[in-house]
Design an enzyme around this catalytic site. Structure first.
Site, PDB file in Angstrom:
ATOM      1  N   ASN A  37     -16.889  11.471  -4.068  1.00 23.45           N
ATOM      2  CA  ASN A  37     -15.854  11.126  -3.096  1.00 23.45           C
ATOM      3  C   ASN A  37     -16.107  11.785  -1.737  1.00 23.45           C
ATOM      4  OD1 ASN A  37     -13.553   9.847  -2.281  1.00 23.45           O
ATOM      5  ND2 ASN A  37     -12.133  11.047  -3.521  1.00 23.45           N
ATOM      6  N   HIS A 122      -0.815  10.117 -14.168  1.00 19.38           N
ATOM      7  CA  HIS A 122      -0.446  10.876 -12.958  1.00 19.38           C
ATOM      8  C   HIS A 122       0.948  10.499 -12.523  1.00 19.38           C
ATOM      9  CE1 HIS A 122      -4.461  12.141 -11.017  1.00 19.38           C
ATOM     10  NE2 HIS A 122      -4.613  12.050 -12.317  1.00 19.38           N
ATOM     11  N   ARG A 147       0.838  14.225 -15.984  1.00 15.94           N
ATOM     12  CA  ARG A 147       0.604  15.302 -15.025  1.00 15.94           C
ATOM     13  C   ARG A 147       1.689  15.183 -13.972  1.00 15.94           C
ATOM     14  NH1 ARG A 147      -4.291  15.825 -10.584  1.00 15.94           N
ATOM     15  NH2 ARG A 147      -2.823  14.740  -9.259  1.00 15.94           N
ATOM     16  N   TYR A 159      -1.542  17.543  -0.791  1.00 19.67           N
ATOM     17  CA  TYR A 159      -2.652  16.893  -1.473  1.00 19.67           C
ATOM     18  C   TYR A 159      -2.227  16.225  -2.785  1.00 19.67           C
ATOM     19  CZ  TYR A 159      -7.302  16.083  -3.246  1.00 19.67           C
ATOM     20  OH  TYR A 159      -8.426  15.488  -3.724  1.00 19.67           O
ATOM     21  N   ASP A 220      -1.652  20.246 -11.801  1.00 22.08           N
ATOM     22  CA  ASP A 220      -2.920  20.551 -11.128  1.00 22.08           C
ATOM     23  C   ASP A 220      -2.628  21.441  -9.915  1.00 22.08           C
ATOM     24  OD1 ASP A 220      -5.411  20.531  -9.961  1.00 22.08           O
ATOM     25  OD2 ASP A 220      -5.704  18.360 -10.149  1.00 22.08           O
ATOM     26  N   HIS A 222      -4.992  22.447  -7.877  1.00 23.63           N
ATOM     27  CA  HIS A 222      -5.984  22.107  -6.853  1.00 23.63           C
ATOM     28  C   HIS A 222      -6.634  23.330  -6.206  1.00 23.63           C
ATOM     29  CE1 HIS A 222      -5.392  17.851  -7.196  1.00 23.63           C
ATOM     30  NE2 HIS A 222      -4.109  17.938  -6.950  1.00 23.63           N
ATOM     31  N   GLU A 246      -4.051  23.277 -14.425  1.00 18.17           N
ATOM     32  CA  GLU A 246      -5.432  22.935 -14.024  1.00 18.17           C
ATOM     33  C   GLU A 246      -5.784  23.562 -12.681  1.00 18.17           C
ATOM     34  OE1 GLU A 246      -5.860  18.717 -13.540  1.00 18.17           O
ATOM     35  OE2 GLU A 246      -7.685  18.930 -12.346  1.00 18.17           O
ATOM     36  N   GLU A 272     -13.502  20.261 -12.542  1.00 19.58           N
ATOM     37  CA  GLU A 272     -13.844  18.943 -11.983  1.00 19.58           C
ATOM     38  C   GLU A 272     -14.866  19.050 -10.854  1.00 19.58           C
ATOM     39  OE1 GLU A 272      -9.823  17.777 -10.920  1.00 19.58           O
ATOM     40  OE2 GLU A 272     -10.338  17.896  -8.806  1.00 19.58           O
ATOM     41  N   ARG A 293     -12.976  20.347 -17.579  1.00 24.09           N
ATOM     42  CA  ARG A 293     -12.525  19.230 -16.734  1.00 24.09           C
ATOM     43  C   ARG A 293     -13.660  18.425 -16.112  1.00 24.09           C
ATOM     44  NH1 ARG A 293      -9.238  16.202 -16.079  1.00 24.09           N
ATOM     45  NH2 ARG A 293      -8.578  16.437 -13.931  1.00 24.09           N
ATOM     46  N   HIS A 322     -12.555  14.589 -16.390  1.00 20.85           N
ATOM     47  CA  HIS A 322     -11.975  14.196 -15.113  1.00 20.85           C
ATOM     48  C   HIS A 322     -11.955  12.664 -14.996  1.00 20.85           C
ATOM     49  CE1 HIS A 322     -12.292  14.726 -10.467  1.00 20.85           C
ATOM     50  NE2 HIS A 322     -11.048  14.816 -10.855  1.00 20.85           N
ATOM     51  N   ASP A 326     -11.787   8.054  -8.370  1.00 20.14           N
ATOM     52  CA  ASP A 326     -13.121   8.180  -7.767  1.00 20.14           C
ATOM     53  C   ASP A 326     -14.224   8.333  -8.806  1.00 20.14           C
ATOM     54  OD1 ASP A 326     -11.316  10.629  -7.227  1.00 20.14           O
ATOM     55  OD2 ASP A 326     -13.289  11.561  -7.248  1.00 20.14           O
ATOM     56  N   GLU A 349      -7.893  12.140 -18.929  1.00 13.95           N
ATOM     57  CA  GLU A 349      -7.128  11.743 -17.734  1.00 13.95           C
ATOM     58  C   GLU A 349      -7.321  10.239 -17.508  1.00 13.95           C
ATOM     59  OE1 GLU A 349      -8.595  13.603 -14.187  1.00 13.95           O
ATOM     60  OE2 GLU A 349      -6.804  13.104 -13.039  1.00 13.95           O
ATOM     61  N   TRP A 412      -7.934  23.540  -1.487  1.00 11.84           N
ATOM     62  CA  TRP A 412      -6.970  22.445  -1.674  1.00 11.84           C
ATOM     63  C   TRP A 412      -5.802  22.957  -2.465  1.00 11.84           C
ATOM     64  CZ3 TRP A 412     -12.000  19.825  -2.732  1.00 11.84           C
ATOM     65  CH2 TRP A 412     -12.417  19.078  -1.626  1.00 11.84           C
TER      66      TRP A 412
HETATM   67  O1  KDG Z   1     -12.031  13.317  -5.228  1.00 12.04           O
HETATM   68  C1  KDG Z   1     -11.078  14.278  -5.531  1.00 12.04           C
HETATM   69  C2  KDG Z   1     -10.304  13.836  -6.751  1.00 12.04           C
HETATM   70  O2  KDG Z   1     -11.200  13.551  -7.775  1.00 12.04           O
HETATM   71  C3  KDG Z   1      -9.332  14.880  -7.240  1.00 12.04           C
HETATM   72  O3  KDG Z   1      -8.395  15.147  -6.248  1.00 12.04           O
HETATM   73  C4  KDG Z   1      -8.584  14.405  -8.450  1.00 12.04           C
HETATM   74  O4  KDG Z   1      -7.838  16.643  -8.839  1.00 12.04           O
HETATM   75  C5  KDG Z   1      -8.009  15.510  -9.245  1.00 12.04           C
HETATM   76  C6  KDG Z   1      -7.672  15.203 -10.632  1.00 12.04           C
HETATM   77  O5  KDG Z   1      -7.330  16.146 -11.347  1.00 12.04           O
HETATM   78  O6  KDG Z   1      -7.766  14.059 -11.025  1.00 12.04           O
HETATM   79 MG    MG Z   2      -7.751  18.015 -10.547  1.00 14.37          MG
END
Ligand code: KDG
Ligand code: MG
Length: 412
Positions: A37, A122, A147, A159, A220, A222, A246, A272, A293, A322, A326, A349, A412
């Site tokens: 991505n 999600h 999630r 985010y 998550d 992040h 996560e 991830e 992940r 993951h 993307d 996921e 993030w």
């Molecule tokens: O490209 C970034 C995404 O793959 C990410 O933000 C997705 O954190 C993510 C998730 O847990 O699916």
């Molecule tokens: Mg994630």
């Protein structure tokens, strides 16, 4: 049999995808996902300019040997671009092998260890009302795990948080597509960890009381917390029994999770952004995580992910591959076949791809009662309509940048 050609398609049916198409000298084709991505063109060039020429004429059945060759021969091992390129070739070779055998890939990987794969959806909402609507939509669709991500009072867009469409459909893509005349740089968002740490436990309390004890709840972080902050959050969430927390700390700092573990029994998931088994060495041998992940797409394909899961299995650590949008439908198929076959599967996921994406990539997955199955089509079970793909050329899109209120660039 040998490899006759390798094509690399970059297509953008709503978002960008990089796909390797490996063709054998008798015309069998295999597909592999190399989507990274925001950095798609780097992988496409790596594949076209540096990988494809070295593989023409090689034995297509030597999957392990080809993986080791691509991993070791550049001298510059690992890294997301290299490992996404390795992944794309590796998946395509497994796809070809299973097509030749006339079986779905999971049968070549040892056969099914279960009847299907428990998934999580999600659920996202800028406030609790929208979050509840999203969760309700997924529960009605049969999901047993969600999630939960939500806005933080006092912050604007953060985010990954967006209101779902009625019924729970969530097609939010964090990588913002740039208009032709827009400057080539990412959006910027503002972050405040203290406000988040105050708010999130109240969200869990609300969702638990609204939806009861059985629904699995995931969250998550992040990578946004320092170890002491993550330890506090993991401990504050304990009463609500999360399935996992996560990416609570920046992934590259493996020892950070020691502090979190010392203070809480909240299960932890990370990885991830990792791309090799070595990124997990401390995490796995010290049992600092409960779920892996990684994706096949970013961690060297089926071969890379299988190697990692065998290592994790020795320590009782399970998969949580993951699966955002993307990871293309080809990468998702790789997860479903591997997840069905390995002993230490945990959860998958599942963020369904848009209708536009699924017109370009046709899949044979099935979904019922919160469970996914890769289907019985020989190979990975995904077809790429290259004509449809060509109608959606690459569009620049970048993931946003996070800054603290004083302008400091943050995780993030
Ligand atoms: O490209 C970034 C995404 O793959 C990410 O933000 C997705 O954190 C993510 C998730 O847990 O699916
Ligand atoms: Mg994630």
């Amino acid at each position: 049999m040998s490899i006759r050609s390798i094509d690399v398609d970059v297509t953008s049916p709503g978002r960008n995808f990089v796909t390797a198409i490996v063709t054998t000298d008798d015309g069998v084709t295999g597909l592999g996902d190399g989507t990274l991505n925001g950095r798609e063109l780097a992988v496409a060039s790596y594949l076209r300019d540096h990988v494809a020429p070295t593989l023409i004429g090689r034995d297509e059945t030597q999957i392990e040997s080809t993986w080791q060759y691509l991993y070791r021969s550049p001298y510059w091992r690992r890294g997301p671009v290299t490992m996404a390129a390795v992944a794309a070739i590796d998946m395509a070779l497994w796809d070809i092998a299973a097509k030749r055998a006339g079986v779905p890939l999971y049968r070549l990987l040892g056969g099914a260890s279960r009847t299907g794969l428990m998934t999580y959806a999600h659920a996202s909402g800028t406030d609790l009302e929208h979050l509840d609507d999203a969760i309700r939509g997924y529960v009605e669709q049969g999901f047993r795990a969600v999630r939960i991500q939500t806005g933080v009072p006092g912050l604007g867009q953060i985010y990954g948080v967006h209101d779902s469409a009625p019924g729970g459909a969530y097609e939010y893509e964090p990588a913002g597509r740039l208009a032709a005349d827009a400057p080539r740089r990412p959006e910027e968002e503002t972050w405040d960890t203290a406000a988040y740490l105050r708010h999130l436990p109240t969200v869990f309390e609300h969702v638990r009381s609204e939806f009861g004890p059985e629904l699995h709840l995931l969250h998550d972080g992040h990578h946004r917390m320092r170890p002491i902050e993550a330890a506090r959050l993991a401990s504050d969430l304990e009463p609500y029994r999360p399935f996992w927390l996560e990416d609570c700390t920046p992934g590259e700092d493996q020892s950070a999770l020691r502090l979190v573990r010392e203070h809480s029994t909240t299960p932890l998931a990370i990885g991830e952004v990792f791309n090799s088994v070595f990124d997990y060495q401390t995490l796995i041998t010290e049992r600092l995580i409960d779920y892996v992940r990684s994706s096949a797409t970013h961690a060297g394909g089926v071969t890379g992910l299988r190697q990692l899961m065998t290592f994790a299995g020795i320590y009782g650590i399970r998969s949580g591959f993951h699966g955002p949008t993307d990871v293309s439908p080809v990468g998702m198929a790789a997860h479903l076949h591997l997840g069905l076959a390995i002993h230490n599967f945990g959860i998958q996921e599942y963020m369904p791809h848009s209708a536009r994406t699924l017109e370009v990539f046709r899949t044979s997955f099935t979904f019922a009662d919160g469970m996914l199955h890769p289907g019985e089509t020989p190979g990975l079970g995904v077809e790429l309509d290259r004509e449809a793909a060509a109608a959606h050329p690459y569009e620049p899109a970048y993931l946003p940048v996070n800054r603290l209120r004083d302008g400091t660039v943050h995780d993030w």
